[in-house]
Write an enzyme that holds these catalytic residues in place. Structure first.
Site, PDB file in Angstrom:
ATOM      1  N   ASP A 473      42.242  74.562  50.308  1.00  0.00           N
ATOM      2  CA  ASP A 473      41.722  73.532  51.193  1.00  0.00           C
ATOM      3  C   ASP A 473      42.726  72.386  51.288  1.00  0.00           C
ATOM      4  OD1 ASP A 473      39.939  72.213  52.809  1.00  0.00           O
ATOM      5  OD2 ASP A 473      38.372  71.997  51.299  1.00  0.00           O
ATOM      6  N   GLU A 476      46.429  68.571  54.855  1.00  0.00           N
ATOM      7  CA  GLU A 476      46.674  67.717  56.024  1.00  0.00           C
ATOM      8  C   GLU A 476      47.025  66.277  55.634  1.00  0.00           C
ATOM      9  OE1 GLU A 476      43.041  70.440  56.717  1.00  0.00           O
ATOM     10  OE2 GLU A 476      43.645  68.938  55.239  1.00  0.00           O
ATOM     11  N   ASP A 538      35.481  72.046  58.957  1.00  0.00           N
ATOM     12  CA  ASP A 538      34.180  71.401  58.813  1.00  0.00           C
ATOM     13  C   ASP A 538      33.450  71.273  60.147  1.00  0.00           C
ATOM     14  OD1 ASP A 538      34.823  71.106  56.156  1.00  0.00           O
ATOM     15  OD2 ASP A 538      35.633  69.094  56.405  1.00  0.00           O
TER      16      ASP A 538
END
Length: 751
Positions: A473, A476, A538
């Site tokens: 995950d 970014e 998400d």
């Protein structure tokens, strides 16, 4: 520049946030008009700030305090590169913003160029003045020459007379080129896109960015690659990792305008032009950027996950319930397993801190019997015995707000002392500027020693505990053109590559451990197919998010992301309705990865888990469970077909889940059905993506198609108005494949 609590003034001339003009930056970064704003953040007790300029004609001028809230609530601001961005009130670190506006006209010269620094004074006249370093600024203007643009392939699509370079005193900072676009052509690709499949008429950029829900034109996984279908068939790849902007027939309906940042010291850009249909273009593109890797076949079984499953007992209970209820499960993702600091050991584990940051082995760690995870290896062995694989969550950050002792502090010291972390423009450790794990350190994947150190700390999870991969995950968090990497590159070149290098590094770990394992990544860039698998990030539990996710999967596929999934029916907010949950499960059963997941609910009751039994209980409707089971079992019967098609798609470069234009590039009608897709060579899928209906209009292109559930035959092109109850999804089989027909027919008598 880092946030130094003791410094009077903070100034980061290049900014950091890709979609917001920040209160401590120069604006515009590359001014092309008559003036430029110089913004700083200052301690609240600073009484005065001046800016000194190295040109006598400008001398020294005072900055003025700015009403930040009024400034940022004024609406939107342009970043000067073809797209409008929204501004939001930023985290000011308890500081005040000051602004000076410098007129460029008195400077003279073309371009204008000057240096500046800030001089500040504390609350009283007795305080010593504090000065910053000198910063350089140059105005820019567009001109027809300045660098080298190379077109690899057919250069006839380039309108060479419209090529321009944005030049400053130090050289070009960007190039603008134009590709001809015919009236009948449609454009897909550009990475994972949530807003629409056909990007004609749109303006977008390629920046890896974490937009929490409602992504719009922003994306975790961009790529400066497009496929042009509907005419002769062609495509293009702007060969750069720097930020690129595209105006796809929005301003000029007959043109794709490309603006790409370049290195002023080496102002060069290559654009590869491909010829052929979508499949040929993508295959050629993948072969040039490293190809595609195939994940282990077990990834095609149903996945389950919830962020509240934060103990061994909860994980075992949920998997056991799935087994008891005869709900197929092949993979469990455990997110809330670690100490949330090192992301290396299970929560409550006991071990001797390694002050030098060296890796632990399972034998070095004690898991208390009364702890959250009393026997991780025993849990993994039990899961494997029940046919369930295990992934553990990861994030490429080391927090610095977890105290000055313990392993997390030792790891942070190691990263800083050995220069294992990404650095800021001053050469100091960069601290995450985002809203998630703010201030954390980022490992530098371009540093061979740093990568080996980071991976070695996680190796025992594969070799000793026996897990089957990682949910990689994040990725970014590298913000700012001024960041510095160990390979000599800066942020403007390497920030987009950060997530790609992250997932590739974990594949290096997996390969070295000799396991049949995978990663599951949210972010990426061009070349993401070399490190499967990916998911759409998400989303809330809404029909709008459902449609956006289907679009994301199809655009990602058109960009070379071959093994993709999503949090079916969303992971956030209220539990989905049974209608949404079942429609989403039906679609997910016919996409590369079928998985459900839910966000952290702070252990509140009732749980917000997206397990089919929990949705059924909370909604008072048993169909959420029985129909999820129905589609998960359908998935199981299709596994041989999926595995066969997955191998074929890697061999040919054709996506497993793909837009209709791949198989029917000359058919203009396919663009009217953006949520329909092919799943492998022989299945055409038309999910219902709107509420309160059981009818979907299915477009069947030329050829013979049989209804997967009923066997009725249709010869295309034709539109079939298909009534689709909750226990069916509109699926048509190309030709007469008896094996596929049987996979759908098995449940006919029991439903």
């Amino acid at each position: 520049m880092n946030v130094d609590p003791g410094a009077h003034v903070l100034h980061r001339p290049l900014g950091g946030h890709p979609y917001r003009v920040e209160p401590d930056q120069r604006h515009p970064v590359h001014p092309s008009g008559d003036s430029v704003q110089l913004r700083v953040l200052a301690r609240s007790d600073v009484s005065a700030i001046n800016v000194e300029l190295d040109r006598d004609v400008l001398s020294t001028r005072a900055l003025e305090r700015a009403d930040v809230e009024a400034l940022y609530s004024a609406g939107s601001a342009t970043d000067g590169h073809l797209m409008e961005v929204s501004c939001a009130l930023p985290d000011l670190f308890g500081r005040t913003m000051w602004i000076a506006t410098v007129d460029l006209a008195p400077l003279g010269g073309d371009p204008a160029s000057f240096a500046y620094r800030f001089v500040s004074r504390g609350p009283s006249d007795d305080d010593a003045e504090e000065t910053t370093m000198w910063f350089h600024c140059s105005s820019v203007r567009w001109q027809p020459t300045g660098g080298q643009l190379r077109v690899v392939g057919d250069d006839s699509r380039l309108i060479s007379t419209r090529t321009n370079w944005l030049c400053g005193a130090d050289g070009p900072v960007a190039v603008r080129l134009v590709l001809a676009l015919d009236a009948a052509e449609h454009v897909v690709g550009f990475g994972e896109r949530f807003d629409r499949l056909d990007q004609r008429g749109q303006i977008l950029d390629t920046t890896v960015f974490e937009q929490y829900q409602q992504q719009g034109a922003r994306t975790y996984m961009p790529s400066p690659f497009g496929i042009v279908a509907g005419g002769d068939g062609w495509g293009f790849h702007v060969r750069t990792s720097r930020r690129t902007w595209f105006d796809i027939g929005a301003t000029d309906s007959n043109a794709i305008v490309v603006e790409a940042a370049v290195d002023p010291g080496h102002p060069e850009l290559d654009v590869r032009v491909y010829e052929g249909g979508p499949g040929d273009v993508l295959s050629s593109h993948l072969s040039e950027i490293g190809g595609a890797a195939i994940p282990p076949s077990w990834v095609f079984r149903p996945w389950m996950s919830a962020n509240d499953w934060d103990t061994q007992l909860k994980v075992v209970e949920q998997v056991q319930r799935s087994l008891d209820l005869d709900v197929p499960v092949g993979v469990v993702v455990i997110e809330a397993w670690s100490d949330e600091s090192t992301f290396v050991v299970f929560r409550d584990a006991e071990y001797t801190v390694r002050d030098d940051g060296s890796p632990l082995q399972l034998a070095d760690i004690t898991h208390p019997a009364d702890g959250a995870w009393p026997n991780p290896k025993g849990m993994v062995d039990w899961l494997h015995a029940n046919g369930v694989k295990v992934l553990l969550w990861q994030i490429p950050l080391i927090p610095i707000d977890r105290g000055d002792a313990g392993q997390v502090a030792a790891d942070a010291r190691t990263m800083i002392e050995r220069r294992y972390c990404v650095l800021d423009g001053n050469g100091d450790p960069y601290h995450n500027r985002g809203w998630w794990f703010t201030g954390a350190l980022l490992p530098d994947w371009s540093n061979d020693e740093a990568r080996a150190w980071w991976l070695a700390k996680r190796r025992y999870l594969l070799t000793d505990v026996g897990i089957d991969g990682f949910k990689t995950d994040g990725g970014e968090h590298a913000w700012g053109d001024d960041l510095r990497y160990a390979d000599g590159s800066r942020g403007d070149e390497s920030n987009n590559l950060y997530a790609l290098r992250y997932s590739q590094a974990y594949h290096e770990l997996i390969d070295g451990a000799g396991g049949d394992a995978t990663t599951f990544s949210r972010a990426g860039f061009t070349g993401a197919a070399t490190a499967p698998c990916h998911w759409a990030g998400d989303e809330s539990s809404t029909w709008e998010a459902f449609r956006a996710s289907v679009t994301a999967g199809l655009s990602a596929a058109a960009s070379g992301v071959l093994f993709w999934g999503w949090d079916l029916a969303g992971f956030s907010g209220d539990i989905p309705t049974v209608e949404l949950y079942v429609r989403a499960a039906a679609m997910a059963a016919l996409c590369p990865i079928m998985q459900y997941h839910s966000e952290f609910n702070h252990r509140r009751v009732p749980t917000q888990d997206r397990t089919p039994w929990n949705v059924a209980e909370l909604r008072g409707d048993e169909r959420a469970l029985s129909l999820y089971r129905h589609y998960a079992k359908l998935r199981g019967r299709l596994l041989p077909y999926i595995a066969e098609q997955a191998a074929a798609c890697v061999a040919t470069g054709t996506p497993l889940m793909r837009p209709l234009c791949f198989d029917h590039p000359a058919d203009p009608a396919v663009w009217q059905y953006p949520y329909q897709y092919h799943f492998g060579d022989d299945l055409l899928v038309a999910p219902i993506v709107h509420p309160d209906t059981d009818v979907v209009d299915v477009y069947l292109p030329a050829g013979r198609w049989s209804d997967a559930w009923t066997g009725s035959v249709h010869v295309g092109p034709v539109v079939v108005s298909r009534r689709t109850p909750l226990d069916e999804i509109a699926v048509y089989i190309r030709g007469d494949d008896a094996t596929l027909q049987q996979a759908f027919a098995v449940d006919l008598t029991s439903r």
